[in-house]
Design a protein around this motif. Sequence first.
Motif, PDB file in Angstrom:
ATOM      1  N   ASP A 177       2.770   1.707  -3.391  1.00  0.00           N
ATOM      2  CA  ASP A 177       1.839   2.096  -4.449  1.00  0.00           C
ATOM      3  C   ASP A 177       1.602   3.605  -4.454  1.00  0.00           C
ATOM      4  O   ASP A 177       1.175   4.160  -5.468  1.00  0.00           O
ATOM      5  CB  ASP A 177       0.515   1.343  -4.241  1.00  0.00           C
ATOM      6  N   LYS A 178       1.906   4.282  -3.329  1.00  0.00           N
ATOM      7  CA  LYS A 178       1.661   5.726  -3.256  1.00  0.00           C
ATOM      8  C   LYS A 178       2.873   6.559  -3.652  1.00  0.00           C
ATOM      9  O   LYS A 178       2.823   7.784  -3.612  1.00  0.00           O
ATOM     10  CB  LYS A 178       1.256   6.109  -1.830  1.00  0.00           C
ATOM     11  N   VAL A 228       6.071   8.305   1.860  1.00  0.00           N
ATOM     12  CA  VAL A 228       6.061   6.859   2.067  1.00  0.00           C
ATOM     13  C   VAL A 228       6.865   6.509   3.320  1.00  0.00           C
ATOM     14  O   VAL A 228       6.442   5.682   4.143  1.00  0.00           O
ATOM     15  CB  VAL A 228       6.614   6.124   0.820  1.00  0.00           C
ATOM     16  N   VAL A 281       0.833  -1.198   0.000  1.00  0.00           N
ATOM     17  CA  VAL A 281       0.000   0.000   0.000  1.00  0.00           C
ATOM     18  C   VAL A 281       0.873   1.254   0.000  1.00  0.00           C
ATOM     19  O   VAL A 281       0.613   2.217  -0.722  1.00  0.00           O
ATOM     20  CB  VAL A 281      -0.955  -0.007   1.229  1.00  0.00           C
ATOM     21  N   ALA A 282       1.944   1.209   0.789  1.00  0.00           N
ATOM     22  CA  ALA A 282       2.821   2.380   0.874  1.00  0.00           C
ATOM     23  C   ALA A 282       3.549   2.618  -0.457  1.00  0.00           C
ATOM     24  O   ALA A 282       3.573   3.731  -0.990  1.00  0.00           O
ATOM     25  CB  ALA A 282       3.815   2.188   2.012  1.00  0.00           C
ATOM     26  N   GLU A 321       4.900   7.188   6.395  1.00  0.00           N
ATOM     27  CA  GLU A 321       3.843   6.199   6.602  1.00  0.00           C
ATOM     28  C   GLU A 321       4.411   4.882   7.129  1.00  0.00           C
ATOM     29  O   GLU A 321       3.827   4.251   8.019  1.00  0.00           O
ATOM     30  CB  GLU A 321       3.112   5.975   5.273  1.00  0.00           C
ATOM     31  N   ASP A 358       4.325   7.416  -6.314  1.00  0.00           N
ATOM     32  CA  ASP A 358       4.073   8.419  -7.350  1.00  0.00           C
ATOM     33  C   ASP A 358       3.402   9.658  -6.778  1.00  0.00           C
ATOM     34  O   ASP A 358       3.710  10.783  -7.197  1.00  0.00           O
ATOM     35  CB  ASP A 358       3.120   7.839  -8.415  1.00  0.00           C
ATOM     36  N   LYS A 359       2.487   9.442  -5.841  1.00  0.00           N
ATOM     37  CA  LYS A 359       1.659  10.558  -5.362  1.00  0.00           C
ATOM     38  C   LYS A 359       2.290  11.318  -4.207  1.00  0.00           C
ATOM     39  O   LYS A 359       2.304  12.545  -4.196  1.00  0.00           O
ATOM     40  CB  LYS A 359       0.288  10.025  -4.918  1.00  0.00           C
ATOM     41  N   ILE A 360       2.808  10.590  -3.196  1.00  0.00           N
ATOM     42  CA  ILE A 360       3.245  11.288  -1.984  1.00  0.00           C
ATOM     43  C   ILE A 360       4.765  11.315  -1.846  1.00  0.00           C
ATOM     44  O   ILE A 360       5.311  11.892  -0.904  1.00  0.00           O
ATOM     45  CB  ILE A 360       2.613  10.665  -0.698  1.00  0.00           C
TER      46      ILE A 360
END
Lengths: 466, 466
Positions: B214-215, B224, B211-212, B227, B217-219
């Motif tokens: 996968d983010k 990451v 889940v981390a 998180e 690109d965004k955050i």
Amino acid sequence: MSIQKPSIPKGTRDFGPAVVARRNYIFGIIRRTFEKFGYAPLETPTLENLSVLTGKYGDEGDQLLFKVLNSGDFLKDVTAEDLRNEDGRATRRVLPKVAEKGLRYDLTVPFARYVVMNRGTLVFPFKRYQIQPVWRADRPQRGRYREFYQCDADVVGTDSLLCEAEIVLMMSEVLNTLGLTDFTIKINHRGVLRNIYQALGGEGRESDLFVAIDKLDKIGRDGVSKELLERGFSAPVIDTLFELLSVSGDFQEKLERLLAGFATAGVAPETAEGYKGLRELGQVLELLRGFEFGQFQNLEFDPTLARGLSYYTGCIFEIKINNVNMGSVSGGGRYDNLTGSFGLPGVSGVGFSFGVDRLYDCLEELNLFPEGAAATTRCLVANFDSDTMLRMLPVLRELRAAGVASELYPEPTKLAKQFKYADGKGIAYVLLQGPEEAAAGVFKLKDLRTGQEQTLSLAEAIAALA
Amino acid sequence: MSIQKPSIPKGTRDFGPAVVARRNYIFGIIRRTFEKFGYAPLETPTLENLSVLTGKYGDEGDQLLFKVLNSGDFLKDVTAEDLRNEDGRATRRVLPKVAEKGLRYDLTVPFARYVVMNRGTLVFPFKRYQIQPVWRADRPQRGRYREFYQCDADVVGTDSLLCEAEIVLMMSEVLNTLGLTDFTIKINHRGVLRNIYQALGGEGRESDLFVAIDKLDKIGRDGVSKELLERGFSAPVIDTLFELLSVSGDFQEKLERLLAGFATAGVAPETAEGYKGLRELGQVLELLRGFEFGQFQNLEFDPTLARGLSYYTGCIFEIKINNVNMGSVSGGGRYDNLTGSFGLPGVSGVGFSFGVDRLYDCLEELNLFPEGAAATTRCLVANFDSDTMLRMLPVLRELRAAGVASELYPEPTKLAKQFKYADGKGIAYVLLQGPEEAAAGVFKLKDLRTGQEQTLSLAEAIAALA
């Protein structure tokens, strides 16, 4: 996930590769013909609002519509009171609360909806064809499915009989191209049927006459006479009817004889509808002569042709393949008010439709599918071992670059297994390069249908396959 | 029939002639590519039994399935008790009583069902492609529809990595043929992701990491890291993670650096899964070299690529078109147990899918649709009066016999109106024979795009148009 034996719903079908290829062969010929005549493709959604579909196909049609359950809490507006079925109306009360959408039932109503929604931007006359599946909750039986394709072509926004003449041309071209050359196109005009009613003094009782005439094929002249007598028609009237229905001769002669017959029977030539039917059929005939239509022997003016759909108002058509025990493979006609129920009155149109399942069955029964119709891989490249496998990759690349559908068996394994695979998949050729051929820089190309084997360079093999 | 303003359901679309032609252009390229690689077409019904669909797409998927109301008295088994919703389970109780069928949600589950139902007659490895619409009761929004097409190709019954290499070839060929040459194919392997978890001591906590990552690109890396710290991963572990995820170099170099990184991190090379991911990616690379694949610059080994679908077990793929603000246009991967839920375990397969709506938008944004893609009538024959109309019929016949899609304006009317019609329909040429030309036995052929006009014999005009 629990393990289960999977199945598909009654009246639906999977189409495996061989069948898809053959169906696409039929679709392709229909599509190319439609396009050659200036018809352009339209596709509408599978899901339509029930407000669009309901009331367009009669009560029976409303019953046969597949309805789609609303998403989420579909029960939110349903009360226990709604379920009380003493009046037998529970489903009618609940249906509009749980379902707003349904599946496309035919291609005509969505077409009419599309025309109305886009009337501001469409160029009229608008000629469209549409090849898509439709769904009907009919009792499934041999040759009748719940999910099946229709192939429609319609033009709206013109009264020109050129459209009718071209429908005859398109019907003939599709059948001839498919090799179904022994067919009969029946043509009639709703106005001719009306004239016949008038000639019999039967106006206002069209439906009685119509129901009886429609049975002519099944119960014969005697049966129909009996039925009409029971319904109160007199013997002389029934004689006049059969005289009119059984006019003989070619297209032109039948037109003339009916004209005379109507005059004798006292049908007023000057009524608004007058002899419009005969006149328009005559014009269609003239246009077909102008086109140098070469198959008048396959075109029959049949005054008994009625076709069920009530919205037809002008010429009507139907095709049967001769010497095949099967209903009509195509039909259509002119309608004067297709878009009226959507608030756009006065748009005249004419259209027709092919039944692809019936065409398929005819082609199969008459063994008319060309060999190439079962499109598949043309050449399997044999896979001896992991070394040859790598060596075959550029070979594969060159085959495909030349447009040859080809594949390498994905694992090195026994040749017998690879040949069996090719055979099962209907692949015509196997290309092999064993150690010997590799040393000589050549290939063996085996034709699986003849068993013939040739030793060739790669360029020669590609030339033989392309 | 009451008059109403018609509409179509939210999230559905009508495709008018120009759009259908462009979509068919895309479908045609995809279809030809699939076939060139030995994939054969399959079509499955729109209606599937809910017993086949339910439980295959997770809870959310079950919610998003469109369910079809049973025909006839669909309420016959529903009781007032069923409606009592104190437990919030009324719809769950009622649903199985009122709906047995649903609409196809993707092409993969029906494919698995088909393979299981036909395992006795299919030739394995079975390579099939499928281009059909699917339905999802998702909230409609820009670029997300409730009815949309998928284009899938899958092969089942072989572990050969040749299939993976050929997926890269097919992806590239389709995009290059469409003119979308600036793309990036990302490839990864679920085994590599597992190795990364192992390297971090994160086994059993894959989903947190996943889940981390996968983010990313965004955050970004900082987000990451934050998180993961919150989820209890230590700073050194997170550093190792980013070291592994950010290996640089070309495909081969990344493989080698990850191999070294895993060794350093103490991932046991001899575990059953071992370095299977890296090894298989290396083999795919070798096969692509064997194919003389010419676009390694467009192929990126991306260890952060995860892809959501949980059933993938081997190589995974994803394509983005560069410099276009749009999600991936294609993706896929290998799965080891697609047919298990239907009682046929151990069938390995690999497949991928094109998103035709996104490809369409890319082609439009980059202005890459060829002019011919909007297939329409090529030549309009002008209709001066009823005499010329008849004279034009054999002309029309000859044009069509030469394969030129053509039409005669259906009524004699003002030329301006006919030119407007041609223009609106995108017809390139108008063929005219006014009284002067008729006397001389020639035609005027006008090119509507350039305005140029030529005086020609019919044979010359046909040659110019064909």
